[in-house]
Design a protein around this motif. Structure first.
Motif, PDB file in Angstrom:
ATOM      1  N   LYS A 174       7.976  11.768  -6.262  1.00 24.20           N
ATOM      2  CA  LYS A 174       8.098  13.136  -6.766  1.00 24.20           C
ATOM      3  C   LYS A 174       9.548  13.605  -6.634  1.00 24.20           C
ATOM      4  O   LYS A 174      10.090  13.617  -5.529  1.00 24.20           O
ATOM      5  N   PRO A 175      10.199  13.987  -7.736  1.00 22.53           N
ATOM      6  CA  PRO A 175      11.546  14.565  -7.648  1.00 22.53           C
ATOM      7  C   PRO A 175      11.480  15.988  -7.113  1.00 22.53           C
ATOM      8  O   PRO A 175      10.532  16.731  -7.394  1.00 22.53           O
ATOM      9  N   LEU A 176      12.495  16.384  -6.351  1.00 23.67           N
ATOM     10  CA  LEU A 176      12.536  17.706  -5.740  1.00 23.67           C
ATOM     11  C   LEU A 176      13.710  18.521  -6.275  1.00 23.67           C
ATOM     12  O   LEU A 176      14.656  17.978  -6.838  1.00 23.67           O
ATOM     13  N   ALA A 177      13.640  19.816  -6.083  1.00 23.86           N
ATOM     14  CA  ALA A 177      14.597  20.732  -6.707  1.00 23.86           C
ATOM     15  C   ALA A 177      16.035  20.486  -6.273  1.00 23.86           C
ATOM     16  O   ALA A 177      16.969  20.705  -7.047  1.00 23.86           O
ATOM     17  N   ASN A 178      16.251  20.028  -5.035  1.00 24.30           N
ATOM     18  CA  ASN A 178      17.617  19.843  -4.539  1.00 24.30           C
ATOM     19  C   ASN A 178      18.166  18.444  -4.802  1.00 24.30           C
ATOM     20  O   ASN A 178      19.230  18.088  -4.306  1.00 24.30           O
ATOM     21  N   GLY A 179      17.413  17.619  -5.569  1.00 26.34           N
ATOM     22  CA  GLY A 179      17.862  16.269  -5.872  1.00 26.34           C
ATOM     23  C   GLY A 179      17.270  15.195  -4.983  1.00 26.34           C
ATOM     24  O   GLY A 179      17.433  13.995  -5.253  1.00 26.34           O
ATOM     25  N   ASP A 180      16.571  15.601  -3.915  1.00 22.75           N
ATOM     26  CA  ASP A 180      15.868  14.639  -3.076  1.00 22.75           C
ATOM     27  C   ASP A 180      14.630  14.114  -3.800  1.00 22.75           C
ATOM     28  O   ASP A 180      14.242  14.626  -4.870  1.00 22.75           O
ATOM     29  N   TYR A 181      14.000  13.113  -3.193  1.00 19.91           N
ATOM     30  CA  TYR A 181      12.722  12.595  -3.678  1.00 19.91           C
ATOM     31  C   TYR A 181      11.731  12.543  -2.523  1.00 19.91           C
ATOM     32  O   TYR A 181      12.118  12.277  -1.374  1.00 19.91           O
ATOM     33  N   ALA A 182      10.465  12.804  -2.830  1.00 24.10           N
ATOM     34  CA  ALA A 182       9.392  12.561  -1.864  1.00 24.10           C
ATOM     35  C   ALA A 182       8.626  11.331  -2.331  1.00 24.10           C
ATOM     36  O   ALA A 182       8.406  11.148  -3.536  1.00 24.10           O
ATOM     37  N   ILE A 183       8.263  10.483  -1.385  1.00 26.84           N
ATOM     38  CA  ILE A 183       7.414   9.346  -1.725  1.00 26.84           C
ATOM     39  C   ILE A 183       6.236   9.302  -0.759  1.00 26.84           C
ATOM     40  O   ILE A 183       6.348   9.691   0.412  1.00 26.84           O
ATOM     41  N   ALA A 184       5.098   8.864  -1.263  1.00 25.77           N
ATOM     42  CA  ALA A 184       3.894   8.691  -0.453  1.00 25.77           C
ATOM     43  C   ALA A 184       3.388   7.268  -0.645  1.00 25.77           C
ATOM     44  O   ALA A 184       3.247   6.805  -1.786  1.00 25.77           O
ATOM     45  N   ILE A 185       3.142   6.583   0.453  1.00 25.70           N
ATOM     46  CA  ILE A 185       2.681   5.196   0.434  1.00 25.70           C
ATOM     47  C   ILE A 185       1.294   5.167   1.064  1.00 25.70           C
ATOM     48  O   ILE A 185       1.145   5.432   2.261  1.00 25.70           O
ATOM     49  N   VAL A 186       0.278   4.869   0.260  1.00 27.63           N
ATOM     50  CA  VAL A 186      -1.111   4.929   0.692  1.00 27.63           C
ATOM     51  C   VAL A 186      -1.654   3.524   0.914  1.00 27.63           C
ATOM     52  O   VAL A 186      -1.612   2.688   0.009  1.00 27.63           O
ATOM     53  N   ASN A 187      -2.196   3.276   2.091  1.00 27.78           N
ATOM     54  CA  ASN A 187      -2.908   2.030   2.360  1.00 27.78           C
ATOM     55  C   ASN A 187      -4.363   2.221   1.956  1.00 27.78           C
ATOM     56  O   ASN A 187      -5.149   2.853   2.664  1.00 27.78           O
ATOM     57  N   ARG A 188      -4.741   1.666   0.815  1.00 25.72           N
ATOM     58  CA  ARG A 188      -6.088   1.799   0.287  1.00 25.72           C
ATOM     59  C   ARG A 188      -7.087   0.843   0.958  1.00 25.72           C
ATOM     60  O   ARG A 188      -8.297   0.995   0.788  1.00 25.72           O
ATOM     61  N   SER A 189      -6.576  -0.139   1.687  1.00 28.98           N
ATOM     62  CA  SER A 189      -7.420  -1.219   2.195  1.00 28.98           C
ATOM     63  C   SER A 189      -8.140  -0.816   3.486  1.00 28.98           C
ATOM     64  O   SER A 189      -7.935   0.276   4.021  1.00 28.98           O
ATOM     65  N   GLU A 190      -8.945  -1.729   3.995  1.00 27.27           N
ATOM     66  CA  GLU A 190      -9.752  -1.470   5.177  1.00 27.27           C
ATOM     67  C   GLU A 190      -9.109  -1.961   6.469  1.00 27.27           C
ATOM     68  O   GLU A 190      -9.728  -1.898   7.538  1.00 27.27           O
ATOM     69  N   THR A 191      -7.880  -2.466   6.394  1.00 27.84           N
ATOM     70  CA  THR A 191      -7.180  -2.946   7.580  1.00 27.84           C
ATOM     71  C   THR A 191      -5.740  -2.464   7.566  1.00 27.84           C
ATOM     72  O   THR A 191      -5.205  -2.089   6.515  1.00 27.84           O
ATOM     73  N   THR A 192      -5.088  -2.477   8.724  1.00 25.58           N
ATOM     74  CA  THR A 192      -3.666  -2.150   8.805  1.00 25.58           C
ATOM     75  C   THR A 192      -2.862  -3.174   8.007  1.00 25.58           C
ATOM     76  O   THR A 192      -3.136  -4.379   8.067  1.00 25.58           O
ATOM     77  N   GLN A 193      -1.882  -2.700   7.256  1.00 24.17           N
ATOM     78  CA  GLN A 193      -1.089  -3.568   6.391  1.00 24.17           C
ATOM     79  C   GLN A 193       0.398  -3.296   6.597  1.00 24.17           C
ATOM     80  O   GLN A 193       0.786  -2.179   6.969  1.00 24.17           O
ATOM     81  N   LYS A 194       1.205  -4.320   6.326  1.00 26.54           N
ATOM     82  CA  LYS A 194       2.658  -4.118   6.343  1.00 26.54           C
ATOM     83  C   LYS A 194       3.144  -3.841   4.934  1.00 26.54           C
ATOM     84  O   LYS A 194       2.863  -4.602   3.999  1.00 26.54           O
ATOM     85  N   SER A 195       3.843  -2.736   4.791  1.00 22.28           N
ATOM     86  CA  SER A 195       4.393  -2.349   3.486  1.00 22.28           C
ATOM     87  C   SER A 195       5.865  -2.711   3.413  1.00 22.28           C
ATOM     88  O   SER A 195       6.613  -2.519   4.388  1.00 22.28           O
ATOM     89  N   LYS A 196       6.279  -3.238   2.279  1.00 23.07           N
ATOM     90  CA  LYS A 196       7.686  -3.511   2.003  1.00 23.07           C
ATOM     91  C   LYS A 196       8.011  -2.885   0.659  1.00 23.07           C
ATOM     92  O   LYS A 196       7.537  -3.348  -0.376  1.00 23.07           O
ATOM     93  N   ILE A 197       8.808  -1.821   0.670  1.00 25.65           N
ATOM     94  CA  ILE A 197       9.118  -1.072  -0.539  1.00 25.65           C
ATOM     95  C   ILE A 197      10.614  -1.113  -0.806  1.00 25.65           C
ATOM     96  O   ILE A 197      11.422  -0.626   0.000  1.00 25.65           O
TER      97      ILE A 197
END
Length: 416
Positions: A348-371
């Motif tokens: 999501k772009p923000l008014a001051n030029g920043d960005y918000a990001i949300a990373i959702v783990n949809r699975s049933e176990t803890t996972q390692k995310s690499k973005i």
């Protein structure tokens, strides 16, 4: 002559475009609902069993708990307040539930720094079988205005499936509200079946529901492909996200996709949110709902007992940095950039030029995310702030880390 013809063509195009802002601008040029409305709603906790004392207590608790300070400035009364019509066909509150009347209650709510919302339906009777507003739109709108109402949730039980009829009925109420002498936000609640994101703003609504009612659960047990499937199985948090993520282009200041109430802090309470498998969520799942509703610019309507909140519920609902993402002045709904069985990632772009990001783990176990941020269309080097940990956790062009089952990591990225 050519200039006159060009001006005429331009005017016709503007009128035919059904500009959302043109429908919602006030006399001073401002918009109704310039950011997603925030507040607390009666339905999930009380259903239709509430009275004026309950509402006053909730108003007091919204102040003492810090919710009003955090931006929750509406108190929404849902179905069950009605007492029929008087001998002049004016809609009246139930005299046993509201012996002091709605006007006195609105005055009290306003004195607490809150606005008051109320409920009706575009049919003869509401979902709960109470008096509704079909064919009484002008009269009811003026009554609501005289009481000091600031918001109308307008439901659609008992109404036809046809889209054109829905557009006509909602426009009639929207016009009545605009003619009432008071600025009243209109929330369209027809559950998404008639695609209100295509027309809700054009008929005068400021927000519109994208699905059926939210239940207090993470997701449906059985796979769902249509909104009707979702009604049968009961809509969980992740289901509503999946059905609503394609409508980002229809949201913006004064016109919002409404993903229904927050179930944060209900913990499986019996009642409307407990139907259709609503057995309750973990705090990680509640945190995900708050994250995703915020980044997707949904209105934030809490529905738990704000008089008795535990520390985790307060932590989730009162996170000012997450709320700031929802209330960002640019009004851009997040776009889903990655979706598979394990991950959903929103930007999501923000008014001051920043960005918000949300990373959702949809699975049933803890996972390692690499973005890698470049995969999301973000090609700079960024300072990374974890909005749930309230701290900067690094700088760079990527992030990696562990994400719990059904958890959502939420970051604010600032270009450096």
């Amino acid at each position: 002559m050519k200039k006159q013809i060009f001006s005429l063509i331009l005017m016709v195009l503007c009128l035919s475009s059904g500009s959302v802002e043109a429908q919602t601008k006030l006399a001073d040029g401002s918009l109704l609902a310039p950011t997603p409305p925030m507040g607390w709603m009666t339905w999930n906790y009380f259903a239709d069993k509430f009275n004026e004392t309950d509402i006053r207590e909730m108003a007091d608790a919204m102040v003492s708990s810090g919710m009003v300070k955090a931006g929750y400035n509406y108190l929404f009364i849902d179905d069950g307040w009605q007492g029929g019509r008087d001998n002049r066909n004016n809609i009246i509150p139930d005299p046993k539930k509201f012996p002091s009347g709605i006007k006195a209650l609105a005055d009290y709510v306003h004195s607490k720094g809150l606005k008051l919302g109320i409920y009706s339906d575009a049919a003869p009777l509401t979902c709960g079988g109470y008096t509704a507003s079909l064919n009484f739109e002008e009269q009811d709108a003026k009554t609501f205005a005289s009481w000091g109402i600031d918001y109308l949730k307008y439901d659609y039980c008992g109404a036809p499936d046809d889209m054109e009829i829905a557009k006509t009925r909602y426009k009639k109420m929207a016009d009545a509200l605009r003619n009432s002498g008071r600025d009243i936000v209109l929330g369209i609640c027809e559950w998404g079946g008639r695609k209100p994101w295509l027309w809700g703003g054009q008929v005068g609504g400021q927000l519109w529901r994208t699905t059926g009612d939210v239940r207090d659960k993470w997701r449906s047990i059985k796979p769902v492909k249509t909104l009707k499937d979702l009604d049968t199985e009961g809509a969980g948090i992740l289901d509503i996200v999946d059905f609503s993520q394609d409508y980002a282009s229809y949201a913006g200041p004064g016109h919002w996709n409404d993903m229904d109430m927050l179930v944060v802090g209900l913990y499986g309470k019996k009642g409307p949110s407990g139907d259709f498998g609503g057995v309750g969520c973990t705090d990680a799942e509640y945190q995900s709902q708050m994250s995703l509703w915020s980044i997707m610019n949904s209105p934030l309507a809490a529905s738990n007992d704000v008089r008795n909140m535990n520390a985790e519920t307060k932590r989730i609902l009162l996170n000012d940095e997450v709320i700031a993402i929802n209330q960002d002045a640019l009004g851009k709904q997040a776009v889903c950039k990655i979706k598979n069985d394990t991950w959903s990632v929103f930007v999501k772009p923000l008014a001051n030029g920043d960005y918000a990001i949300a990373i959702v783990n949809r699975s049933e176990t803890t996972q390692k995310s690499k973005i890698n941020f470049a995969e999301l269309g973000l090609n700079e080097t960024y300072e990374i702030k974890d909005l749930w940990a309230h701290k900067v956790i690094g700088k760079g062009k990527k992030w990696s880390g562990m994400v719990q089952r059904h958890e959502t990591k939420m970051f604010r990225l600032k270009k450096i």
